[in-house]
Design an enzyme around this catalytic site. Sequence first.
Site, short mmCIF file in Angstrom:
data_model
loop_
_atom_site.label_atom_id
_atom_site.label_comp_id
_atom_site.label_asym_id
_atom_site.label_seq_id
_atom_site.Cartn_x
_atom_site.Cartn_y
_atom_site.Cartn_z
N HIS A 1 24.66 -14.02 -10.49
CA HIS A 1 23.60 -14.80 -10.23
C HIS A 1 22.19 -14.09 -10.59
O HIS A 1 21.23 -14.81 -10.91
CB HIS A 1 23.53 -15.12 -9.00
CG HIS A 1 23.42 -14.51 -7.80
ND1 HIS A 1 24.10 -13.30 -7.28
CD2 HIS A 1 22.12 -13.83 -6.94
CE1 HIS A 1 23.80 -12.59 -6.45
NE2 HIS A 1 22.48 -12.63 -6.16
N HIS B 1 22.53 5.29 3.17
CA HIS B 1 21.46 4.63 2.59
C HIS B 1 20.18 5.98 2.63
O HIS B 1 19.81 6.03 3.97
CB HIS B 1 20.64 3.43 3.20
CG HIS B 1 21.60 2.36 2.88
ND1 HIS B 1 21.73 1.92 1.63
CD2 HIS B 1 22.38 1.59 3.60
CE1 HIS B 1 22.72 0.70 1.49
NE2 HIS B 1 23.01 0.75 2.96
N HIS C 1 28.47 4.24 -2.05
CA HIS C 1 29.43 3.59 -1.14
C HIS C 1 30.74 3.87 -1.56
O HIS C 1 30.97 4.49 -2.86
CB HIS C 1 29.41 2.22 -1.73
CG HIS C 1 30.70 1.48 -1.44
ND1 HIS C 1 31.40 1.00 -2.35
CD2 HIS C 1 31.29 0.71 -0.29
CE1 HIS C 1 32.45 0.54 -1.88
NE2 HIS C 1 32.37 0.30 -0.61
N ARG D 1 41.90 2.44 1.31
CA ARG D 1 42.47 1.56 2.13
C ARG D 1 43.97 1.54 1.75
O ARG D 1 44.39 1.69 0.67
CB ARG D 1 41.87 0.12 2.30
CG ARG D 1 41.72 -0.51 0.77
CD ARG D 1 41.05 -1.73 0.92
NE ARG D 1 40.76 -2.51 -0.36
CZ ARG D 1 39.98 -2.03 -1.28
NH1 ARG D 1 38.94 -1.25 -1.00
NH2 ARG D 1 39.88 -2.66 -2.48
N HIS E 1 30.04 11.14 -12.69
CA HIS E 1 31.40 10.50 -13.29
C HIS E 1 32.16 11.66 -13.98
O HIS E 1 33.43 11.37 -13.61
CB HIS E 1 30.74 9.66 -14.43
CG HIS E 1 30.43 8.34 -14.09
ND1 HIS E 1 31.14 7.28 -13.97
CD2 HIS E 1 29.38 7.74 -13.77
CE1 HIS E 1 30.92 6.26 -13.83
NE2 HIS E 1 29.51 6.35 -13.54
N ARG F 1 35.34 -6.39 13.79
CA ARG F 1 34.04 -6.02 14.55
C ARG F 1 32.91 -6.45 13.57
O ARG F 1 32.68 -5.58 12.79
CB ARG F 1 34.01 -4.87 14.96
CG ARG F 1 32.96 -4.48 15.95
CD ARG F 1 33.37 -3.10 16.86
NE ARG F 1 32.14 -2.74 17.77
CZ ARG F 1 31.05 -2.07 17.34
NH1 ARG F 1 30.97 -1.57 16.22
NH2 ARG F 1 30.20 -1.86 18.43
N ASN G 1 35.20 3.58 -0.35
CA ASN G 1 36.26 3.20 0.69
C ASN G 1 37.48 3.47 0.04
O ASN G 1 37.75 3.42 -1.24
CB ASN G 1 36.14 1.67 1.03
CG ASN G 1 36.41 0.99 0.15
OD1 ASN G 1 37.73 0.52 -0.01
ND2 ASN G 1 35.70 0.08 -1.02
#
Length: 304
Positions: free
Chosen positions: A177, A98, A108, A112, A147, A262, A110
Amino acid sequence: MSKDLLSQVKTYFLNLQESICKGLEQEEEGAEFLKDLWHHETGGGGCTRVMGEGKVFEKAGVNFSHVQGNELPRAATAHRPQLAGRAFDATGVSLVIHPLNPYVPTVHANWRFFIASQEGADPVWWFGGGMDLTPYYGDPSDCVEWHRKIKEACDSQALDYYTTFKKWCDDYFYLPHRKEHRGIGGIFFDDFQEKDFAHSFDFVKAVSDVFLKAYLPIVRKHKHTPYGERERHFQQYRRGRYVEFNLVYDRGTLFGLQTEGRTESILMSLPPLARWIYDWHPEPHTKEAELTDYFLKPRDWVRR
Protein backbone atom coordinates in the site's frame (compact mmCIF):
# COMPACT_ATOMS: atom_id res chain seq x y z
CA MET A 1 11.75 -38.81 17.56
CA SER A 2 9.80 -35.54 17.36
CA LYS A 3 10.14 -34.91 21.12
CA ASP A 4 13.91 -35.33 20.88
CA LEU A 5 14.12 -32.85 17.99
CA LEU A 6 11.94 -30.38 19.85
CA SER A 7 14.05 -30.67 23.00
CA GLN A 8 17.27 -29.95 21.09
CA VAL A 9 15.86 -26.86 19.40
CA LYS A 10 14.15 -25.55 22.53
CA THR A 11 17.39 -25.76 24.54
CA TYR A 12 19.30 -23.93 21.82
CA PHE A 13 16.68 -21.17 21.56
CA LEU A 14 16.68 -20.61 25.33
CA ASN A 15 20.47 -20.25 25.28
CA LEU A 16 20.23 -17.96 22.25
CA GLN A 17 17.80 -15.66 24.04
CA GLU A 18 20.15 -15.45 27.00
CA SER A 19 23.23 -14.69 24.91
CA ILE A 20 21.49 -11.98 22.87
CA CYS A 21 20.13 -10.30 26.00
CA LYS A 22 23.58 -10.30 27.60
CA GLY A 23 25.13 -8.81 24.47
CA LEU A 24 22.57 -6.00 24.37
CA GLU A 25 22.90 -5.32 28.10
CA GLN A 26 26.62 -4.72 27.65
CA GLU A 27 25.81 -1.84 25.29
CA GLU A 28 23.37 -0.26 27.74
CA GLU A 29 25.76 0.51 30.62
CA GLY A 30 24.47 -1.77 33.34
CA ALA A 31 20.78 -1.98 32.41
CA GLU A 32 19.07 -5.36 32.59
CA PHE A 33 16.20 -6.98 30.76
CA LEU A 34 12.95 -7.45 32.65
CA LYS A 35 11.89 -11.12 32.61
CA ASP A 36 8.21 -11.91 32.24
CA LEU A 37 7.24 -15.59 32.32
CA TRP A 38 3.86 -16.51 30.85
CA HIS A 39 1.74 -19.58 30.09
CA HIS A 40 -0.35 -20.40 27.05
CA GLU A 41 -3.82 -21.69 27.79
CA THR A 42 -3.62 -24.58 25.29
CA GLY A 43 -0.13 -25.64 26.42
CA GLY A 44 3.36 -24.30 26.78
CA GLY A 45 4.36 -20.71 27.39
CA GLY A 46 7.39 -18.52 27.20
CA CYS A 47 9.59 -15.79 28.56
CA THR A 48 9.38 -12.21 27.32
CA ARG A 49 12.41 -10.07 28.09
CA VAL A 50 12.15 -6.31 27.64
CA MET A 51 14.55 -3.42 28.24
CA GLY A 52 13.33 0.13 27.74
CA GLU A 53 13.99 3.84 28.12
CA GLY A 54 17.74 3.40 27.90
CA LYS A 55 20.44 5.69 26.59
CA VAL A 56 21.07 3.34 23.67
CA PHE A 57 17.89 1.29 23.27
CA GLU A 58 14.58 3.07 23.59
CA LYS A 59 12.90 -0.34 23.54
CA ALA A 60 14.43 -3.78 23.10
CA GLY A 61 12.46 -7.01 23.35
CA VAL A 62 13.64 -10.61 23.03
CA ASN A 63 10.95 -13.29 23.22
CA PHE A 64 11.24 -17.02 23.75
CA SER A 65 8.14 -19.14 23.32
CA HIS A 66 7.10 -22.75 23.14
CA VAL A 67 3.38 -23.10 22.53
CA GLN A 68 1.18 -26.06 21.74
CA GLY A 69 -2.21 -26.27 20.11
CA ASN A 70 -4.77 -28.68 18.74
CA GLU A 71 -4.95 -27.07 15.31
CA LEU A 72 -2.45 -25.09 13.26
CA PRO A 73 -3.72 -21.55 12.61
CA ARG A 74 -4.24 -20.11 9.13
CA ALA A 75 -0.95 -18.18 9.22
CA ALA A 76 0.98 -21.46 9.55
CA THR A 77 -0.94 -23.41 6.90
CA ALA A 78 -1.25 -20.74 4.20
CA HIS A 79 1.59 -22.37 2.27
CA ARG A 80 0.99 -25.88 3.67
CA PRO A 81 -2.76 -26.49 3.30
CA GLN A 82 -2.22 -30.24 3.61
CA LEU A 83 -1.35 -29.71 7.28
CA ALA A 84 -4.60 -27.93 8.17
CA GLY A 85 -6.20 -29.45 11.24
CA ARG A 86 -3.03 -30.94 12.69
CA ALA A 87 -1.91 -30.38 16.26
CA PHE A 88 1.37 -28.51 16.67
CA ASP A 89 4.33 -27.54 18.79
CA ALA A 90 5.99 -24.23 17.92
CA THR A 91 9.10 -22.85 19.58
CA GLY A 92 11.27 -19.89 18.71
CA VAL A 93 13.04 -16.67 19.54
CA SER A 94 11.89 -13.34 18.16
CA LEU A 95 13.32 -9.90 18.78
CA VAL A 96 12.91 -6.28 17.77
CA ILE A 97 15.27 -3.52 18.88
CA HIS A 98 14.31 0.15 18.58
CA PRO A 99 17.36 2.32 19.37
CA LEU A 100 17.03 5.84 20.72
CA ASN A 101 19.53 7.46 18.33
CA PRO A 102 18.00 7.87 14.83
CA TYR A 103 21.37 7.04 13.27
CA VAL A 104 21.23 3.52 14.72
CA PRO A 105 18.93 1.23 12.69
CA THR A 106 16.04 -0.73 14.09
CA VAL A 107 16.59 -4.46 13.75
CA HIS A 108 14.32 -7.49 13.73
CA ALA A 109 15.14 -11.18 13.87
CA ASN A 110 13.34 -14.42 14.56
CA TRP A 111 14.02 -18.12 14.33
CA ARG A 112 11.34 -20.73 14.84
CA PHE A 113 10.69 -24.47 14.68
CA PHE A 114 7.38 -26.24 14.08
CA ILE A 115 6.27 -29.82 14.47
CA ALA A 116 2.82 -30.70 13.12
CA SER A 117 1.39 -34.03 14.25
CA GLN A 118 -1.64 -36.17 13.54
CA GLU A 119 -2.60 -39.62 14.76
CA GLY A 120 -1.64 -42.24 12.20
CA ALA A 121 0.74 -39.94 10.28
CA ASP A 122 4.42 -39.11 10.57
CA PRO A 123 5.19 -35.77 12.26
CA VAL A 124 6.16 -32.95 9.89
CA TRP A 125 8.80 -30.46 11.04
CA TRP A 126 10.26 -27.29 9.56
CA PHE A 127 12.22 -24.15 10.44
CA GLY A 128 11.64 -20.52 9.57
CA GLY A 129 13.05 -17.13 10.38
CA GLY A 130 15.49 -14.47 9.33
CA MET A 131 16.75 -11.00 10.18
CA ASP A 132 16.44 -7.59 8.59
CA LEU A 133 17.78 -4.09 9.20
CA THR A 134 15.70 -0.89 9.06
CA PRO A 135 17.80 2.30 8.98
CA TYR A 136 16.46 5.84 9.21
CA TYR A 137 19.63 7.55 8.04
CA GLY A 138 21.42 5.16 5.72
CA ASP A 139 25.12 4.34 5.79
CA PRO A 140 26.34 2.27 2.82
CA SER A 141 29.17 0.66 4.81
CA ASP A 142 26.66 -0.57 7.41
CA CYS A 143 24.55 -2.14 4.67
CA VAL A 144 27.58 -3.87 3.15
CA GLU A 145 28.88 -5.27 6.44
CA TRP A 146 25.43 -6.39 7.58
CA HIS A 147 24.87 -8.36 4.39
CA ARG A 148 28.44 -9.62 4.18
CA LYS A 149 28.33 -11.21 7.63
CA ILE A 150 24.96 -12.82 6.92
CA LYS A 151 26.22 -14.12 3.58
CA GLU A 152 29.27 -15.68 5.23
CA ALA A 153 27.01 -17.48 7.70
CA CYS A 154 24.77 -18.74 4.89
CA ASP A 155 27.72 -19.77 2.73
CA SER A 156 29.06 -21.94 5.55
CA GLN A 157 26.07 -24.22 4.94
CA ALA A 158 25.28 -23.87 1.22
CA LEU A 159 26.39 -21.35 -1.40
CA ASP A 160 22.92 -20.71 -2.79
CA TYR A 161 21.18 -19.95 0.51
CA TYR A 162 22.10 -16.27 0.77
CA THR A 163 20.94 -15.33 -2.72
CA THR A 164 17.67 -17.26 -2.33
CA PHE A 165 16.83 -16.00 1.15
CA LYS A 166 17.93 -12.41 0.50
CA LYS A 167 15.45 -12.16 -2.37
CA TRP A 168 12.79 -13.74 -0.20
CA CYS A 169 13.49 -11.10 2.45
CA ASP A 170 13.30 -8.25 -0.07
CA ASP A 171 9.98 -9.58 -1.34
CA TYR A 172 8.53 -10.28 2.10
CA PHE A 173 9.34 -7.03 3.94
CA TYR A 174 7.45 -4.89 1.45
CA LEU A 175 4.44 -2.65 2.07
CA PRO A 176 2.26 -2.86 -1.06
CA HIS A 177 0.00 0.00 0.00
CA ARG A 178 3.07 2.27 0.31
CA LYS A 179 5.02 0.71 -2.55
CA GLU A 180 8.03 0.73 -0.21
CA HIS A 181 10.39 -1.82 1.26
CA ARG A 182 10.63 -1.76 5.04
CA GLY A 183 14.40 -1.61 5.22
CA ILE A 184 17.61 -2.79 3.55
CA GLY A 185 16.78 -6.46 4.12
CA GLY A 186 18.83 -9.41 5.20
CA ILE A 187 17.45 -12.92 4.85
CA PHE A 188 14.06 -14.55 5.31
CA PHE A 189 13.14 -18.24 5.00
CA ASP A 190 10.19 -20.43 5.85
CA ASP A 191 9.11 -24.05 5.42
CA PHE A 192 12.83 -24.87 5.63
CA GLN A 193 13.50 -28.61 5.66
CA GLU A 194 16.66 -29.15 3.61
CA LYS A 195 18.58 -32.45 3.41
CA ASP A 196 17.90 -33.61 6.98
CA PHE A 197 17.26 -32.26 10.45
CA ALA A 198 20.96 -31.91 11.33
CA HIS A 199 21.71 -29.79 8.26
CA SER A 200 18.61 -27.64 8.69
CA PHE A 201 19.34 -27.04 12.37
CA ASP A 202 23.01 -26.23 11.63
CA PHE A 203 21.89 -23.57 9.16
CA VAL A 204 19.54 -21.97 11.70
CA LYS A 205 22.33 -21.98 14.30
CA ALA A 206 24.79 -20.42 11.84
CA VAL A 207 22.54 -17.49 10.91
CA SER A 208 21.29 -16.86 14.45
CA ASP A 209 24.78 -17.00 15.95
CA VAL A 210 25.90 -14.25 13.56
CA PHE A 211 23.19 -11.80 14.64
CA LEU A 212 25.11 -9.93 17.35
CA LYS A 213 28.30 -9.96 15.25
CA ALA A 214 26.42 -8.23 12.45
CA TYR A 215 24.38 -5.75 14.50
CA LEU A 216 26.44 -4.61 17.48
CA PRO A 217 29.27 -3.03 15.42
CA ILE A 218 26.62 -0.81 13.76
CA VAL A 219 25.24 0.17 17.17
CA ARG A 220 28.70 1.08 18.48
CA LYS A 221 29.50 3.06 15.36
CA HIS A 222 26.47 5.37 15.59
CA LYS A 223 25.14 5.41 19.15
CA HIS A 224 27.01 8.64 20.00
CA THR A 225 26.26 10.45 16.72
CA PRO A 226 24.73 13.88 17.51
CA TYR A 227 21.09 14.34 16.52
CA GLY A 228 18.26 16.80 17.09
CA GLU A 229 14.51 17.17 16.91
CA ARG A 230 14.44 16.89 13.12
CA GLU A 231 16.10 13.45 13.17
CA ARG A 232 13.88 12.21 16.00
CA HIS A 233 10.72 13.31 14.21
CA PHE A 234 11.83 11.56 11.02
CA GLN A 235 12.72 8.41 12.95
CA GLN A 236 9.26 8.37 14.52
CA TYR A 237 7.60 9.00 11.15
CA ARG A 238 9.44 6.05 9.61
CA ARG A 239 8.59 3.89 12.62
CA GLY A 240 4.99 4.30 11.52
CA ARG A 241 5.83 2.17 8.48
CA TYR A 242 7.21 -0.48 10.82
CA VAL A 243 3.94 -0.56 12.73
CA GLU A 244 1.92 -0.81 9.51
CA PHE A 245 3.87 -3.82 8.30
CA ASN A 246 3.76 -5.69 11.59
CA LEU A 247 0.04 -5.22 12.13
CA VAL A 248 -1.11 -5.80 8.54
CA TYR A 249 1.29 -8.27 6.93
CA ASP A 250 3.66 -9.98 9.37
CA ARG A 251 3.03 -13.73 9.54
CA GLY A 252 4.54 -14.02 13.02
CA THR A 253 2.19 -11.40 14.43
CA LEU A 254 -0.78 -13.05 12.73
CA PHE A 255 0.26 -16.48 14.04
CA GLY A 256 0.47 -15.15 17.59
CA LEU A 257 -2.93 -13.48 17.43
CA GLN A 258 -4.60 -16.44 15.72
CA THR A 259 -3.32 -18.82 18.42
CA GLU A 260 -4.60 -16.43 21.10
CA GLY A 261 -1.07 -15.87 22.31
CA ARG A 262 -0.04 -13.35 24.92
CA THR A 263 -0.88 -9.95 23.41
CA GLU A 264 1.78 -7.99 25.30
CA SER A 265 4.49 -10.33 24.01
CA ILE A 266 3.16 -10.36 20.44
CA LEU A 267 3.01 -6.56 20.27
CA MET A 268 6.39 -6.16 21.92
CA SER A 269 7.71 -5.46 18.41
CA LEU A 270 6.00 -2.08 18.24
CA PRO A 271 8.03 1.07 18.99
CA PRO A 272 7.24 3.19 22.05
CA LEU A 273 6.76 6.31 19.90
CA ALA A 274 5.71 6.66 16.26
CA ARG A 275 4.18 9.35 14.04
CA TRP A 276 1.74 9.50 11.16
CA ILE A 277 1.83 12.86 9.36
CA TYR A 278 -0.75 13.40 6.66
CA ASP A 279 0.74 13.35 3.14
CA TRP A 280 4.21 14.29 4.31
CA HIS A 281 7.17 13.98 1.92
CA PRO A 282 10.83 14.77 2.58
CA GLU A 283 12.46 17.64 0.77
CA PRO A 284 14.36 16.50 -2.35
CA HIS A 285 18.10 15.84 -2.06
CA THR A 286 18.04 15.54 1.73
CA LYS A 287 19.19 12.66 3.91
CA GLU A 288 15.55 11.93 4.63
CA ALA A 289 14.75 11.68 0.91
CA GLU A 290 17.83 9.54 0.33
CA LEU A 291 16.38 6.81 2.53
CA THR A 292 13.54 5.97 0.15
CA ASP A 293 15.26 7.12 -3.04
CA TYR A 294 18.35 4.95 -2.54
CA PHE A 295 18.52 2.75 0.55
CA LEU A 296 15.06 1.20 0.47
CA LYS A 297 15.55 -0.21 -3.02
CA PRO A 298 16.68 -3.87 -3.14
CA ARG A 299 20.40 -3.92 -3.91
CA ASP A 300 23.21 -6.43 -4.10
CA TRP A 301 25.05 -4.83 -1.19
CA VAL A 302 27.76 -7.49 -1.05
CA ARG A 303 28.90 -6.89 -4.65
CA ARG A 304 28.28 -3.13 -4.91
